[in-house]
Scaffold this motif. Sequence first.
Motif, PDB file in Angstrom:
ATOM      1  N   GLN A 153      30.563  60.761  47.612  1.00  0.00           N
ATOM      2  CA  GLN A 153      30.457  61.460  48.898  1.00  0.00           C
ATOM      3  C   GLN A 153      31.478  62.590  48.983  1.00  0.00           C
ATOM      4  OE1 GLN A 153      30.893  58.421  51.886  1.00  0.00           O
ATOM      5  NE2 GLN A 153      29.193  57.214  51.036  1.00  0.00           N
ATOM      6  N   GLY A 154      32.588  62.413  48.275  1.00  0.00           N
ATOM      7  CA  GLY A 154      33.644  63.423  48.274  1.00  0.00           C
ATOM      8  C   GLY A 154      33.544  64.406  47.130  1.00  0.00           C
TER       9      GLY A 154
ATOM     10  N   ALA B   7      38.659  63.390  47.329  1.00  0.00           N
ATOM     11  CA  ALA B   7      37.367  63.068  47.925  1.00  0.00           C
ATOM     12  C   ALA B   7      37.475  62.945  49.445  1.00  0.00           C
ATOM     13  CB  ALA B   7      36.819  61.773  47.327  1.00  0.00           C
ATOM     14  N   GLN B   8      38.541  62.296  49.909  1.00  0.00           N
ATOM     15  CA  GLN B   8      38.707  62.114  51.353  1.00  0.00           C
ATOM     16  C   GLN B   8      38.921  63.455  52.054  1.00  0.00           C
ATOM     17  OE1 GLN B   8      38.606  58.638  52.571  1.00  0.00           O
ATOM     18  NE2 GLN B   8      37.849  59.975  54.211  1.00  0.00           N
TER      19      GLN B   8
ATOM     20  N   ILE C  77      37.667  66.312  51.126  1.00  0.00           N
ATOM     21  CA  ILE C  77      36.364  66.976  51.158  1.00  0.00           C
ATOM     22  C   ILE C  77      35.493  66.394  52.268  1.00  0.00           C
ATOM     23  CG2 ILE C  77      34.227  67.309  49.841  1.00  0.00           C
ATOM     24  CD1 ILE C  77      36.023  67.462  47.305  1.00  0.00           C
ATOM     25  N   ILE C  78      35.511  65.069  52.402  1.00  0.00           N
ATOM     26  CA  ILE C  78      34.703  64.409  53.433  1.00  0.00           C
ATOM     27  C   ILE C  78      35.223  64.737  54.832  1.00  0.00           C
ATOM     28  CG2 ILE C  78      34.039  62.170  54.396  1.00  0.00           C
ATOM     29  CD1 ILE C  78      34.164  61.082  51.475  1.00  0.00           C
TER      30      ILE C  78
END
Length: 577
Positions: free
Chosen positions: A402-403, A369-370, A372-373
């Motif tokens: 969010q990710g 996720a991080q 992607i963000i």
Amino acid sequence: MNTSAKTRPVVLVSPPMEKACEPLLGIATLKAFLELHDVPCECIDANVEAQDWILNADRIDAMVAAAGGVAANREFRAWPTLRRQIDRLKAGLRSWYAYEDENRYRTTVTSLNRALGVAAAATSPHIRATLSNYEDTRYCDMDSGSVLDAARAPEDNLFFPWFRDVLIPRIAALNPSVVGLSFIFRSQLIPGAVLAGMIKTALPDVHVTLGGELISAWVDIVEDTHLLELGDSIIPYEGELPLLALARADGVCGEDVPNLIWRDVDGRVHKNPTKKVHALSEVPAPDYSWARWDLYFSPVRTAAMVTARGCYWNRCTFCPEVVNPETLLRVAQVPRLAADMDEIHERYGVQHFHFIDSALPPRTMVGVAQHIIDNNRPYTWYGFSRLERVLRKPSLTQLLAQGGCRMLKLGLETASQRLLDGMDKRQNVDDVSAILRNLRAAGIMVHAFLMFGTPREVHEDAEATRAFIAEHSDCVQFLNCSLMNLAHGSPMGLDPPAHGITGVTPFTIEGRTLDLALYSNFEGEGWGRLEARRFLHREFLKDPDVRPLHVRTAAIYDSNHSAFFHAMLFGAESSAA
């Protein structure tokens, strides 16, 4: 591919019949590894190509006519209407159109499935085929002798003409030394056995090997079955090193090919020692260059990936992998995993990832996720996760959303704490409640897996599950409900009394030797499977708060399609994000 390599190519095939939603990760990974080591490799998704071949209006017309026409069988009477719709139905499942409305989706899948059923019935009254399954009442896929009989009568099979006229000539033109057939689901066994036999007949000098998770489940008993009569060898567990050695030996079996199970000229069965890659860093990103993206029943290009081999928890008492001596946990480092996702996106235009791990480690989910963000990637993803306490943190579930996380598949199993403790799930019902509410607030869908009929379950336990799901019906979007079968090799199966099992009875079918059965019937200290089944259908699924979740769950495709309903259910963003 390194076309200058002297080694003849390896051809890897995924046989029908399974859900045609995404290309198979296993053969994509093996192709990447082999070509890294200068062994040319071609992959063929015979499942998706065969389904597209059979779901053709003109072809089914001819099949129905050969079977006596529409008037000959009541199953054919809907065909004139289905015929006019078939191209639109296929296009609907390959675009967002079908996923924008629950009723539209259900009608699309049901109608397309009926069209396939017409083709099956026109081939033989013994065949029952769906978009995810294949059955022939003449043969039993739990009896290896019967599977061998099916292989020896290929003309009985629904896909025989396509195998004969399209697939085998294509394989022959590649001049392979080895053809590997990957079996993941039992529904592939009969068509795949037929294909293996046809390849051996047409190409007797080609080495045919069988592999995949399904085949690996029978490794301990393989010499007592007919499986080795379907091909030249079996490769259980991981295929990178054995396929590499077999290809370099031009398909000749020997003691130096790791993992290989084979029969020598004297009929003796050899089980070579196993060998695995030490770390996932030794394996390049999956090679999906062969994928027929236009044929998959998915509105976006979806690529399967794993973040680890083996399960990091590996303790659930109903799971046969827990005591498998071949289970070796290797976890991919997040930077490498992120680089592989980027490569797959850049090479093939993939934006949607399906992580097929038994359970995604929380640290890995956060890392994905991080990435992607931080890098503004357009990716979305979903996969299995344990109900770890860390998911109680709203900040973490918001980060996952969010990710790119659109859905988590969660093994809730039951809302009875004593049963969860007995399964060694190490999850607390109060934690589960908080986690579900966090995921709902973050906009992450939940596909919940429930298991009824466990050995010590009584009505109060099942009722607790019903009440829990009803109370959290706004947090659970999809349900997969099952009755427990006793898996051979699981902790429960190896020590039944310790888990409340009072009796074990093998499956039986008159006239069949069920040497390929993976489960047994059992009796336990609780109310039993019959009462659990009655509760499931008469009470649980009729609960007004529970039933909508069950009805919404995708027929046939189940969780493979669930993630595509995010925009319809949450409406916060475009599905194409």
